[in-house]
Design a protein around this motif. Structure first.
Motif, PDB file in Angstrom:
ATOM      1  N   GLN A 114       5.304   1.796  -8.318  1.00  0.00           N
ATOM      2  CA  GLN A 114       4.040   1.293  -8.863  1.00  0.00           C
ATOM      3  C   GLN A 114       3.910  -0.201  -8.603  1.00  0.00           C
ATOM      4  OE1 GLN A 114       3.897   2.394 -13.021  1.00  0.00           O
ATOM      5  NE2 GLN A 114       3.087   4.429 -12.537  1.00  0.00           N
ATOM      6  N   PRO A 115       2.683  -0.688  -8.543  1.00  0.00           N
ATOM      7  CA  PRO A 115       2.493  -2.146  -8.413  1.00  0.00           C
ATOM      8  C   PRO A 115       3.244  -2.888  -9.505  1.00  0.00           C
ATOM      9  CG  PRO A 115       0.421  -1.005  -8.070  1.00  0.00           C
ATOM     10  CD  PRO A 115       1.405   0.039  -8.525  1.00  0.00           C
ATOM     11  N   GLY A 116       3.894  -3.975  -9.105  1.00  0.00           N
ATOM     12  CA  GLY A 116       4.708  -4.736 -10.036  1.00  0.00           C
ATOM     13  C   GLY A 116       6.157  -4.286 -10.107  1.00  0.00           C
ATOM     14  N   GLY A 117       6.438  -3.161  -9.494  1.00  0.00           N
ATOM     15  CA  GLY A 117       7.788  -2.619  -9.522  1.00  0.00           C
ATOM     16  C   GLY A 117       8.706  -3.248  -8.487  1.00  0.00           C
ATOM     17  N   SER A 118       9.919  -2.712  -8.430  1.00  0.00           N
ATOM     18  CA  SER A 118      10.946  -3.235  -7.526  1.00  0.00           C
ATOM     19  C   SER A 118      11.604  -2.117  -6.735  1.00  0.00           C
ATOM     20  CB  SER A 118      12.023  -3.967  -8.326  1.00  0.00           C
ATOM     21  OG  SER A 118      11.485  -5.059  -9.038  1.00  0.00           O
ATOM     22  N   LEU A 119      12.092  -2.483  -5.573  1.00  0.00           N
ATOM     23  CA  LEU A 119      12.870  -1.585  -4.727  1.00  0.00           C
ATOM     24  C   LEU A 119      13.907  -2.409  -3.992  1.00  0.00           C
ATOM     25  CD1 LEU A 119      10.438   0.893  -2.879  1.00  0.00           C
ATOM     26  CD2 LEU A 119      12.210   1.485  -4.535  1.00  0.00           C
ATOM     27  N   ARG A 120      15.010  -1.767  -3.657  1.00  0.00           N
ATOM     28  CA  ARG A 120      16.041  -2.426  -2.868  1.00  0.00           C
ATOM     29  C   ARG A 120      16.304  -1.598  -1.615  1.00  0.00           C
ATOM     30  NH1 ARG A 120      22.213  -2.781  -3.053  1.00  0.00           N
ATOM     31  NH2 ARG A 120      22.721  -4.911  -2.454  1.00  0.00           N
ATOM     32  N   LYS A 129      -1.688  -1.686  11.578  1.00  0.00           N
ATOM     33  CA  LYS A 129      -1.372  -3.097  11.792  1.00  0.00           C
ATOM     34  C   LYS A 129      -0.149  -3.243  12.684  1.00  0.00           C
ATOM     35  CE  LYS A 129      -3.346  -4.869   7.489  1.00  0.00           C
ATOM     36  NZ  LYS A 129      -3.101  -5.731   6.291  1.00  0.00           N
ATOM     37  N   GLN A 130       0.007  -4.447  13.206  1.00  0.00           N
ATOM     38  CA  GLN A 130       1.171  -4.722  14.037  1.00  0.00           C
ATOM     39  C   GLN A 130       2.411  -4.937  13.171  1.00  0.00           C
ATOM     40  OE1 GLN A 130      -0.005  -8.110  16.487  1.00  0.00           O
ATOM     41  NE2 GLN A 130      -0.618  -6.725  18.137  1.00  0.00           N
ATOM     42  N   ARG A 131       3.546  -4.712  13.782  1.00  0.00           N
ATOM     43  CA  ARG A 131       4.792  -4.968  13.084  1.00  0.00           C
ATOM     44  C   ARG A 131       4.923  -6.459  12.833  1.00  0.00           C
ATOM     45  NH1 ARG A 131      10.286  -2.113  15.166  1.00  0.00           N
ATOM     46  NH2 ARG A 131       8.784  -0.391  15.101  1.00  0.00           N
ATOM     47  N   GLU A 132       5.346  -6.812  11.623  1.00  0.00           N
ATOM     48  CA  GLU A 132       5.508  -8.222  11.286  1.00  0.00           C
ATOM     49  C   GLU A 132       6.886  -8.484  10.699  1.00  0.00           C
ATOM     50  OE1 GLU A 132       3.067  -9.814   8.154  1.00  0.00           O
ATOM     51  OE2 GLU A 132       3.613  -8.240   6.730  1.00  0.00           O
ATOM     52  N   LEU A 133       7.347  -9.696  10.918  1.00  0.00           N
ATOM     53  CA  LEU A 133       8.614 -10.119  10.359  1.00  0.00           C
ATOM     54  C   LEU A 133       8.462 -10.305   8.854  1.00  0.00           C
ATOM     55  CD1 LEU A 133      11.502 -11.309  10.671  1.00  0.00           C
ATOM     56  CD2 LEU A 133      10.408 -13.524  10.941  1.00  0.00           C
ATOM     57  N   VAL A 134       9.419  -9.790   8.094  1.00  0.00           N
ATOM     58  CA  VAL A 134       9.411  -9.960   6.645  1.00  0.00           C
ATOM     59  C   VAL A 134      10.419 -11.021   6.236  1.00  0.00           C
ATOM     60  CG1 VAL A 134       9.799  -8.862   4.408  1.00  0.00           C
ATOM     61  CG2 VAL A 134       8.715  -7.573   6.262  1.00  0.00           C
ATOM     62  N   ALA A 135      11.657 -10.855   6.676  1.00  0.00           N
ATOM     63  CA  ALA A 135      12.716 -11.785   6.278  1.00  0.00           C
ATOM     64  C   ALA A 135      13.884 -11.683   7.243  1.00  0.00           C
ATOM     65  CB  ALA A 135      13.192 -11.479   4.857  1.00  0.00           C
ATOM     66  N   ARG A 193       9.092 -13.352  -4.040  1.00  0.00           N
ATOM     67  CA  ARG A 193       9.139 -11.962  -4.518  1.00  0.00           C
ATOM     68  C   ARG A 193      10.279 -11.173  -3.889  1.00  0.00           C
ATOM     69  NH1 ARG A 193       5.113  -8.590  -3.370  1.00  0.00           N
ATOM     70  NH2 ARG A 193       4.492  -9.605  -1.434  1.00  0.00           N
ATOM     71  N   PHE A 194      10.599 -11.477  -2.661  1.00  0.00           N
ATOM     72  CA  PHE A 194      11.657 -10.753  -1.936  1.00  0.00           C
ATOM     73  C   PHE A 194      12.861 -11.667  -1.735  1.00  0.00           C
ATOM     74  CE2 PHE A 194       8.804  -7.610   0.665  1.00  0.00           C
ATOM     75  CZ  PHE A 194       8.164  -7.239  -0.505  1.00  0.00           C
ATOM     76  N   THR A 195      14.028 -11.067  -1.765  1.00  0.00           N
ATOM     77  CA  THR A 195      15.232 -11.780  -1.368  1.00  0.00           C
ATOM     78  C   THR A 195      15.979 -10.936  -0.347  1.00  0.00           C
ATOM     79  OG1 THR A 195      16.524 -10.835  -3.186  1.00  0.00           O
ATOM     80  CG2 THR A 195      15.476 -12.975  -3.586  1.00  0.00           C
ATOM     81  N   ILE A 196      16.690 -11.604   0.530  1.00  0.00           N
ATOM     82  CA  ILE A 196      17.474 -10.925   1.544  1.00  0.00           C
ATOM     83  C   ILE A 196      18.914 -11.378   1.415  1.00  0.00           C
ATOM     84  CG2 ILE A 196      16.988 -12.689   3.305  1.00  0.00           C
ATOM     85  CD1 ILE A 196      16.989 -10.391   5.386  1.00  0.00           C
ATOM     86  N   SER A 197      19.825 -10.441   1.604  1.00  0.00           N
ATOM     87  CA  SER A 197      21.239 -10.764   1.534  1.00  0.00           C
ATOM     88  C   SER A 197      21.991  -9.913   2.545  1.00  0.00           C
ATOM     89  CB  SER A 197      21.781 -10.521   0.121  1.00  0.00           C
ATOM     90  OG  SER A 197      21.624  -9.164  -0.257  1.00  0.00           O
ATOM     91  N   TYR A 233      20.449  -6.322   3.082  1.00  0.00           N
ATOM     92  CA  TYR A 233      19.692  -5.780   1.959  1.00  0.00           C
ATOM     93  C   TYR A 233      18.395  -6.570   1.773  1.00  0.00           C
ATOM     94  CZ  TYR A 233      24.457  -4.193   1.155  1.00  0.00           C
ATOM     95  OH  TYR A 233      25.710  -3.662   1.318  1.00  0.00           O
ATOM     96  N   LEU A 234      17.386  -5.859   1.298  1.00  0.00           N
ATOM     97  CA  LEU A 234      16.118  -6.520   0.977  1.00  0.00           C
ATOM     98  C   LEU A 234      15.748  -6.114  -0.446  1.00  0.00           C
ATOM     99  CD1 LEU A 234      13.848  -8.319   2.176  1.00  0.00           C
ATOM    100  CD2 LEU A 234      12.597  -6.201   2.623  1.00  0.00           C
ATOM    101  N   GLN A 235      15.823  -7.063  -1.357  1.00  0.00           N
ATOM    102  CA  GLN A 235      15.421  -6.830  -2.732  1.00  0.00           C
ATOM    103  C   GLN A 235      13.964  -7.223  -2.876  1.00  0.00           C
ATOM    104  OE1 GLN A 235      17.220  -5.515  -5.472  1.00  0.00           O
ATOM    105  NE2 GLN A 235      15.165  -5.504  -6.363  1.00  0.00           N
ATOM    106  N   MET A 236      13.131  -6.248  -3.215  1.00  0.00           N
ATOM    107  CA  MET A 236      11.694  -6.472  -3.302  1.00  0.00           C
ATOM    108  C   MET A 236      11.255  -6.348  -4.760  1.00  0.00           C
ATOM    109  SD  MET A 236      10.488  -4.281   0.029  1.00  0.00           S
ATOM    110  CE  MET A 236      10.997  -2.732  -0.673  1.00  0.00           C
TER     111      MET A 236
END
Length: 120
Positions: free
Chosen positions: A12-18, A42-48, A65-69, A78-81
């Motif tokens: 849901q909007p406001g939620g999190s995923l890893r 849309k075209q592929r885009e870089l996130v992190a 909002r996102f962190t990468i480790s 990992y991508l923590q969203m």
């Protein structure tokens, strides 16, 4: 080198995923690890991205909002969203720049993609 991504799903909007991505095969070293995404139409885009020295880079739309480790021992990234928005809906692809042996150049490798859907 093979990449296996996991962790996508419906949230849901406001939620999190890893998201997780593990690289396997013959790997001597990994330079850059990262995530891209491609939304419908849309075209592929870089996130992190995260470099071997831990330096990170994010697209403006996910900053804060996102962190990468990464776990170098596990050849994983990992991508923590968090605070997810409907516009984050996309197929997320992990990628690494790696070399199998010390005497070869780096090559880019891609995972199969994992779908993230942000919807109420």
């Amino acid at each position: 080198v093979q990449l296996q991504a996991s962790g996508g799903g419906l949230v849901q909007p406001g939620g999190s995923l890893r998201l997780s991505c593990a690289a396997s095969g013959t790997i001597f070293s990994i330079d850059i690890m990262g995530w891209y995404r491609q939304a419908p139409g849309k075209q592929r885009e870089l996130v992190a991205t995260i470099a071997s020295d831990g330096v990170t880079n994010f697209v403006d739309s996910v900053k804060g909002r996102f962190t990468i480790s990464r776990d170098n021992a596990k050849n994983s990234v990992y991508l923590q969203m968090s605070s997810l928005k409907p516009e984050d809906t996309a197929v997320y692809y992990c990628t690494i720049r790696a070399r199998a042996y010390s005497y070869v150049i780096y090559s880019q490798y891609w995972g199969q993609g994992t779908l993230v859907t942000v919807s109420s």
